[in-house]
Design a protein around this motif. Structure first.
Motif, PDB file in Angstrom:
ATOM      1  N   THR A 139       0.809  -1.222   0.000  1.00  0.00           N
ATOM      2  CA  THR A 139       0.000   0.000   0.000  1.00  0.00           C
ATOM      3  C   THR A 139       0.848   1.280   0.000  1.00  0.00           C
ATOM      4  O   THR A 139       0.630   2.174  -0.833  1.00  0.00           O
ATOM      5  CB  THR A 139      -0.929   0.009   1.234  1.00  0.00           C
ATOM      6  N   ALA A 140       1.805   1.350   0.927  1.00  0.00           N
ATOM      7  CA  ALA A 140       2.593   2.583   1.039  1.00  0.00           C
ATOM      8  C   ALA A 140       3.373   2.860  -0.253  1.00  0.00           C
ATOM      9  O   ALA A 140       3.452   4.009  -0.720  1.00  0.00           O
ATOM     10  CB  ALA A 140       3.560   2.481   2.223  1.00  0.00           C
ATOM     11  N   CYS A 143       0.963   4.027  -2.984  1.00  0.00           N
ATOM     12  CA  CYS A 143       0.565   5.426  -2.759  1.00  0.00           C
ATOM     13  C   CYS A 143       1.669   6.377  -3.199  1.00  0.00           C
ATOM     14  O   CYS A 143       1.406   7.416  -3.814  1.00  0.00           O
ATOM     15  CB  CYS A 143       0.241   5.649  -1.278  1.00  0.00           C
ATOM     16  N   THR A 149      -2.884   9.598  -1.207  1.00  0.00           N
ATOM     17  CA  THR A 149      -2.799   9.230   0.204  1.00  0.00           C
ATOM     18  C   THR A 149      -3.380   7.822   0.382  1.00  0.00           C
ATOM     19  O   THR A 149      -4.066   7.297  -0.500  1.00  0.00           O
ATOM     20  CB  THR A 149      -3.608  10.211   1.068  1.00  0.00           C
ATOM     21  N   ALA A 150      -3.123   7.263   1.569  1.00  0.00           N
ATOM     22  CA  ALA A 150      -3.643   5.922   1.847  1.00  0.00           C
ATOM     23  C   ALA A 150      -5.165   5.926   1.816  1.00  0.00           C
ATOM     24  O   ALA A 150      -5.791   4.991   1.302  1.00  0.00           O
ATOM     25  CB  ALA A 150      -3.132   5.445   3.204  1.00  0.00           C
ATOM     26  N   ASN A 151      -5.765   7.004   2.336  1.00  0.00           N
ATOM     27  CA  ASN A 151      -7.232   7.075   2.312  1.00  0.00           C
ATOM     28  C   ASN A 151      -7.755   7.068   0.888  1.00  0.00           C
ATOM     29  O   ASN A 151      -8.711   6.368   0.571  1.00  0.00           O
ATOM     30  CB  ASN A 151      -7.711   8.351   3.023  1.00  0.00           C
ATOM     31  N   TYR A 153      -6.297   5.888  -1.604  1.00  0.00           N
ATOM     32  CA  TYR A 153      -6.012   4.556  -2.138  1.00  0.00           C
ATOM     33  C   TYR A 153      -7.151   3.585  -1.824  1.00  0.00           C
ATOM     34  O   TYR A 153      -7.672   2.902  -2.711  1.00  0.00           O
ATOM     35  CB  TYR A 153      -4.686   4.099  -1.532  1.00  0.00           C
ATOM     36  N   TYR A 154      -7.552   3.570  -0.539  1.00  0.00           N
ATOM     37  CA  TYR A 154      -8.634   2.655  -0.156  1.00  0.00           C
ATOM     38  C   TYR A 154      -9.953   3.047  -0.815  1.00  0.00           C
ATOM     39  O   TYR A 154     -10.733   2.183  -1.229  1.00  0.00           O
ATOM     40  CB  TYR A 154      -8.787   2.626   1.372  1.00  0.00           C
TER      41      TYR A 154
ATOM     42  N   GLN B  20      -3.377  -6.395  -0.058  1.00  0.00           N
ATOM     43  CA  GLN B  20      -2.657  -5.138   0.057  1.00  0.00           C
ATOM     44  C   GLN B  20      -2.591  -4.589   1.481  1.00  0.00           C
ATOM     45  O   GLN B  20      -2.182  -3.455   1.678  1.00  0.00           O
ATOM     46  CB  GLN B  20      -3.316  -4.083  -0.856  1.00  0.00           C
ATOM     47  N   GLN B  25      -3.025  -4.633   9.858  1.00  0.00           N
ATOM     48  CA  GLN B  25      -4.282  -4.277   9.196  1.00  0.00           C
ATOM     49  C   GLN B  25      -5.060  -5.538   8.807  1.00  0.00           C
ATOM     50  O   GLN B  25      -6.282  -5.596   8.935  1.00  0.00           O
ATOM     51  CB  GLN B  25      -4.002  -3.457   7.925  1.00  0.00           C
TER      52      GLN B  25
END
Lengths: 175, 228
Positions: A139-140, A143, A149-151, A153-154, B20, B25
């Protein structure tokens, strides 16, 4: 399920049956995600059996589900460790890549490809994110490369998933 | 229809399906799946699709192709140098006579004379040419001239012919010579000579024009005038 667990501990046999039906179904799904289809049923049943044997006498400091989840994780961990020792698998997870080929629903696949093309035509980051995920980026890293941003991304993933699901359902596929 | 019991975790569903999430998490989301009927139902129904999205070769190929095209489209154009941009604007790949730079050049060439014609007249003062006419019979008459203005003097010499030489001297009243011409020949058929003295910074005062024969140097006439 916490409520079902409380009832089961107090002697409600109907609640206990329902609790373990739901728990087995979920454990099966989680185990399949971790170790693949081949051994997931055995792992799920083994974990459920352990929970069933111990839950009446267990003090749930973090709640029944967290404890039960811990049992399943321990079983999965042991399984993967054993597999690694046997050299059958190098790494945890990814039951799909390198796993024995499983039956592919050709209709689902055809519709999914069509829906993906529609999603790609609509623009956005979904295809790029999915491509990076395919390449093993976490994820990081995704991004950073995409510049979101991660948000975001989700949210992008959730929207892409919703569009795919709606598209598939529009083609008569249950998703 | 059920709803998610924790949308903050529920938003991680597809990331979980695509592997992911990091370990903490993932553990948190799996615990959420155990308790949230909505998310578990969603995940279960999408399981076969998620598996294809994760690992199917055709899906991977399609997504990779789209991502590459998207990345190419989003890539910034190579920075073009100023000279190159200027050249591209001035000399686009068109027919020679449609090239803007050529058009600019032709317009400038054609417009320059008109531009020059529209330029304001220099502000320096233009002063009119003044003339003095002396007849031979009134050789000693005094005339008044405008100091500083170009001066044309016409004087009569009896017997003078075209092409005949004379010596002409102009001097101030104090004797200072300000003009001399030893070969003055500018006479017309009516014995009138025309002397162009131009702008000589006439100071106010009295001046004398003396005409001599060219050979013997004898003075024939003297005309005088005042400049004011």
């Amino acid at each position: 399920m916490e409520e079902l667990a409380r009832k089961a501990v107090s002697g409600d046999s109907a609640a206990e049956r329902e609790l373990f039906e739901q728990l087995l179904e979920r454990f099966r799904y989680l185990a399949k995600r971790r170790v693949g289809e081949e051994d997931c049923e055995d792992l799920a049943q083994e974990a459920c059996t352990t929970v069933f044997e111990k839950y009446r006498h267990q003090e749930f400091t973090v709640g029944f589900l967290a404890w039960a989840h811990g049992v399943l994780r321990m079983k999965i961990g042991n399984y993967l460790q054993k597999k690694r020792r046997m050299g059958e698998r190098e790494a945890e997870l990814d039951e799909d890549v390198g796993a024995p080929p499983h039956e592919v629903d050709a209709t689902l696949k055809r519709h999914l490809l069509d829906c993906l093309r529609e999603l790609i035509r609509a623009g956005g980051y979904y295809a790029r994110i999915l491509n990076l995920a395919h390449q093993g980026y976490q994820t990081a890293e995704v991004c950073e490369r995409v510049g979101i941003t991660a948000n975001n991304y989700y949210v992008t993933l959730s929207r892409g998933r919703s569009m795919l699901r709606d598209c598939l359902q529009g083609k008569g596929v249950s998703a | 229809m059920s709803t998610c019991t924790d949308t903050r975790l529920g938003d991680l569903l597809h990331a979980y399906e695509l592997n992911q999430l990091d370990d903490p998490q993932r553990d948190a989301f799996e615990l959420h799946l155990l308790s949230c009927h909505h998310c578990f139902d969603q995940a279960s129904r999408f399981d076969a699709t998620a598996r294809l999205l994760r690992a199917d070769a055709d899906v991977r190929g399609l997504v990779a192709q789209a991502a590459n095209e998207s990345a190419r489209a989003a890539a910034p154009e190579p920075r073009e140098s100023l000279g190159s941009r200027l050249r591209r604007h001035l000399w686009p790949e068109t027919n020679l006579f449609l090239r803007p730079a050529l058009a600019y050049f032709l317009i400038l060439v054609m417009a320059y004379p008109a531009y020059r014609g529209l330029q304001p007249t220099p502000t320096s003062e233009v002063r009119g040419v003044q003339s003095l006419v002396f007849s031979g019979t009134r050789a000693t008459a005094t005339r008044v001239a405008d100091a500083g203005a170009p001066l044309v003097v016409m004087f009569r010499i009896s017997g003078a012919r075209e092409g005949q030489h004379f010596r002409v001297v102009v001097r101030r009243n104090d004797g200072t010579i300000i003009f001399t011409d030893d070969h003055f020949t500018d006479f017309n058929e009516r014995e009138m000579g025309t002397l162009l003295l131009g702008e000589r910074g006439w100071k106010a005062g009295r001046y004398h024009i003396e005409v001599y024969t060219s050979d013997a140097g004898a003075q024939l006439h003297r005309y005088s005038f005042e400049a004011e």
